[in-house]
Scaffold this motif. Sequence first.
Motif, PDB file in Angstrom:
ATOM      1  N   VAL A 150     -20.699 -34.916  -3.397  1.00  0.00           N
ATOM      2  CA  VAL A 150     -20.780 -34.520  -4.798  1.00  0.00           C
ATOM      3  C   VAL A 150     -20.809 -35.785  -5.642  1.00  0.00           C
ATOM      4  N   VAL A 160     -17.247 -35.994 -10.454  1.00  0.00           N
ATOM      5  CA  VAL A 160     -16.491 -34.776 -10.152  1.00  0.00           C
ATOM      6  C   VAL A 160     -14.992 -35.063 -10.146  1.00  0.00           C
ATOM      7  N   THR A 205     -14.049 -30.362 -13.268  1.00  0.00           N
ATOM      8  CA  THR A 205     -15.359 -29.929 -12.778  1.00  0.00           C
ATOM      9  C   THR A 205     -15.261 -28.567 -12.085  1.00  0.00           C
ATOM     10  N   VAL A 207     -17.073 -26.547  -9.311  1.00  0.00           N
ATOM     11  CA  VAL A 207     -17.997 -26.725  -8.195  1.00  0.00           C
ATOM     12  C   VAL A 207     -18.244 -25.372  -7.538  1.00  0.00           C
ATOM     13  N   ALA A 257     -15.259 -32.159  -2.888  1.00  0.00           N
ATOM     14  CA  ALA A 257     -14.855 -31.660  -4.205  1.00  0.00           C
ATOM     15  C   ALA A 257     -13.379 -31.268  -4.205  1.00  0.00           C
ATOM     16  N   ALA A 286     -11.370 -30.669  -7.853  1.00  0.00           N
ATOM     17  CA  ALA A 286     -12.236 -29.758  -8.604  1.00  0.00           C
ATOM     18  C   ALA A 286     -11.835 -28.300  -8.380  1.00  0.00           C
TER      19      ALA A 286
END
Length: 328
Positions: A70, A74, A78, A80, A99, A104
């Motif tokens: 990613v 991130v 974020t 995702v 992530a 995230a």
Amino acid sequence: MDKLVAQFPKQIADAIEIASRSDFSFYKNKAFQNVVICGMGGSGIGGKMVSQLFENQASLPIILTQSYEVPGFVNEHTLVIGSSYSGNTEETLAAVEMAKQKGATIVGVSSGGDLAQFCKDNHYDFVKLPGGNPPRSMLAFSAVQLINILSKARIIDANAIDTFAKCRHLLNEELISIKDEAKKLAKHLYGKQCIFYADSDLEFVAIRARQQINENSKRLCWHHVIPEMNHNELVGWAGGDNAFAAVFFVSQFMSDRNKKRTELSQEIIGKKTKHVLSIHGKGKSIIEESFYFIHIIDWASLFLADQMDIDPVEVRVIDYLKSTLDKA
């Protein structure tokens, strides 16, 4: 495969029904700064479609990533979305794992597999799709779920999904013209090198065309967008001839300048090959129009496969690649 393509309008309604039953907790008391959609191939095209169709409406950036990683930005702000129809796409699984390490918020969309287990183990929201079909035949399901997730997160309009419902009616009403256009397109492409062009706002349509001809028709082809192709590829047509077939997806909603660029590009390319075809969009919105184009493309890829006596479902080379990677 022909049955799955024929069911595309119904899949829109079925996908909306799944979305209506989805209950999420990820967006509560959460303010996001960006969105990253992780998806490859037939799953990734839904992310490309959504990121393009709603980029001007979205309150923050929506990025599609198609790799094992990613982007560096991130973080805990974020959202995702991991989109993998099988749930076992290794690039997508690696990306959502990264992530997770970055803090995230993650939502999964698949028919099961390791992605479903990943979401269960980490208490992430998850949307289950009906399984057992080629990912490229399930575009409506993935795209509608992505729209629903973004709507619930208040990143796009809360009623955005309603526009997709209208697409079903358009596809049913225009079925005869859609199949006629698809047969014309398949005949145009038979025995020639295929090149697809679209306005930059509809690049996902040209990508879908490339992918479907690759997988269903087992043919190499490429795509480009206007206006960017006017700055490079157009010059390359100096080496063009009748072995090449150009296809332009002409949107009702493109800017006046891009309309003129499209006309001039067709004129220039037409001097190098007699095989230049324009497919004009129908629909009251760019979303309806894009589904109209996609349904033509999907049918054309099957008609072309039939002309070539090729099985559109078979993807043995991808199966070989995946099995070899698993042993590496």
